[in-house]
Design a protein around this motif. Structure first.
Motif, short mmCIF file in Angstrom:
data_model
loop_
_atom_site.label_atom_id
_atom_site.label_comp_id
_atom_site.label_asym_id
_atom_site.label_seq_id
_atom_site.Cartn_x
_atom_site.Cartn_y
_atom_site.Cartn_z
N ASN A 16 42.98 35.32 28.00
CA ASN A 16 42.78 36.11 29.19
C ASN A 16 43.17 37.44 29.00
OD1 ASN A 16 45.15 35.86 29.72
ND2 ASN A 16 44.96 34.32 31.37
N GLU A 61 35.20 37.48 34.60
CA GLU A 61 35.77 36.41 35.50
C GLU A 61 35.27 34.81 35.07
OE1 GLU A 61 35.83 37.60 39.36
OE2 GLU A 61 37.44 39.22 38.97
N THR A 119 34.68 30.97 36.56
CA THR A 119 34.66 30.07 37.79
C THR A 119 34.05 28.70 37.01
OG1 THR A 119 32.50 30.72 38.50
CG2 THR A 119 34.35 31.84 39.37
N SER A 142 38.07 29.53 41.22
CA SER A 142 38.65 30.42 40.08
C SER A 142 39.28 29.75 39.15
CB SER A 142 38.82 31.60 40.70
OG SER A 142 37.87 32.30 41.58
N GLY A 154 42.50 33.45 35.13
CA GLY A 154 41.76 34.69 35.29
C GLY A 154 40.79 35.02 34.69
N ARG A 155 40.44 36.28 34.15
CA ARG A 155 39.32 36.69 33.41
C ARG A 155 39.48 36.87 31.85
NH1 ARG A 155 38.53 42.89 35.59
NH2 ARG A 155 38.72 41.68 37.73
#
Length: 282
Positions: free
Chosen positions: A150, A172, A174, A184, A188-189
């Motif tokens: 990430n 991102e 999910t 989420s 994170g992304r």
């Protein structure tokens, strides 16, 4: 004659490097996110040879005295073609394509000695593997099993019981649990990096790239890397194809083969002339 033979032999060895580069491009024509490389040549040192040391004897001439004799040519640089490849739709949730040419996924590679190294790739053909320490969590990995990181340099994990996974254009992650609740991911992304100087990247195999020793070049990571900054560069359910142009590569291959044959012929003629001189001496 020895000078001509050396010149031809040196140039032939460098042309072979260019042919090897073209062969590598052609072998990766179906590799996701592969960027082709092209060789550029430059002349080696040359010497100006003249039999007329008195310049006053050549007043008014338009050409320089004597001739310039070089030492052959060499591959001076290999440039990575950063043009975006075709984006092909796969409809597979774990297939991700980067829509900007200077962006790369950040991955973690573990060597045979256990040492971990950060590398970069544009191949978004990802999978989910159970975590060795916690089978209830799944790691996002590349096709070769390397961990996808990430933006904080940590591994991306999701629960094993998820029912759907989504990636937003900004990276991102999910997922949806069986109960229908969308959450989420704590990781994170995606760690998407912008490479400011992509020509510094070194191929490491398995469609991965790494940075050289920046300190030896007088550079810092800030000179080479920049965060994606939340830009919309991710397309889910798609993969970027190789940007290798088959027609251009085959044309360049024929040019290199002709250049190689020309220098081989020059080497052969020089050898024959050397033999004639040796026969005259006897």
């Amino acid at each position: 004659m020895n000078r001509a033979m050396i010149m031809s032999a040196v140039t032939m060895s460098q042309i072979q490097k260019s042919i090897d580069l073209i062969a590598n491009n052609l072998s990766n024509i179906s590799t996701n996110g592969y960027k082709s490389r092209n060789a550029t040549f430059s002349s080696l040192l040359f010497q100006n040879m003249t039999n007329q040391p008195d310049k006053d004897q050549n007043l008014g001439r338009l050409t320089p005295l004597g001739i310039r004799v070089g030492s052959g040519a060499r591959v001076s640089d290999t440039q990575m073609d950063m043009r975006l490849g075709n984006i092909k739709t796969t409809d597979r949730p774990l297939d991700l394509a980067l829509t900007e040419p200077d962006r790369f996924f950040t991955i973690q590679v573990t060597g045979p000695d256990g040492h971990t190294e950060t590398r970069y790739t544009r191949d978004g053909n990802f999978y989910l593997n159970p975590d060795a320490a916690n089978p209830n969590m799944l790691n996002l990995v590349t096709a070769n099993g390397y961990f996808v990181l990430n933006e904080n340099g940590q591994r991306i994990q999701i629960p094993a019981g998820f029912s759907d996974i989504r990636f937003t254009p900004t990276g991102e992650v999910t997922y949806t649990m069986p109960g229908g609740e969308e959450r989420s991911v704590a990781a994170g992304r995606l760690g998407i990096i912008s490479i400011l100087r992509p020509q510094l990247l070194l191929a490491q195999g398995d469609n991965t790239l790494a940075l050289p020793n920046l300190a030896s070049l007088g550079l810092t990571q800030a000179d080479v890397l920049a965060a994606n900054g939340g830009a919309s560069v991710v397309q889910q359910g798609a993969l970027e194809s190789s940007n290798v142009d088959l027609t251009d590569q085959l044309t360049e291959l024929m040019n290199m083969q002709r250049a190689y044959q020309f220098n081989a012929r020059s080497l052969s003629i020089s050898d024959q002339m050397q033999g004639l001189i040796n026969d005259l001496r006897t």
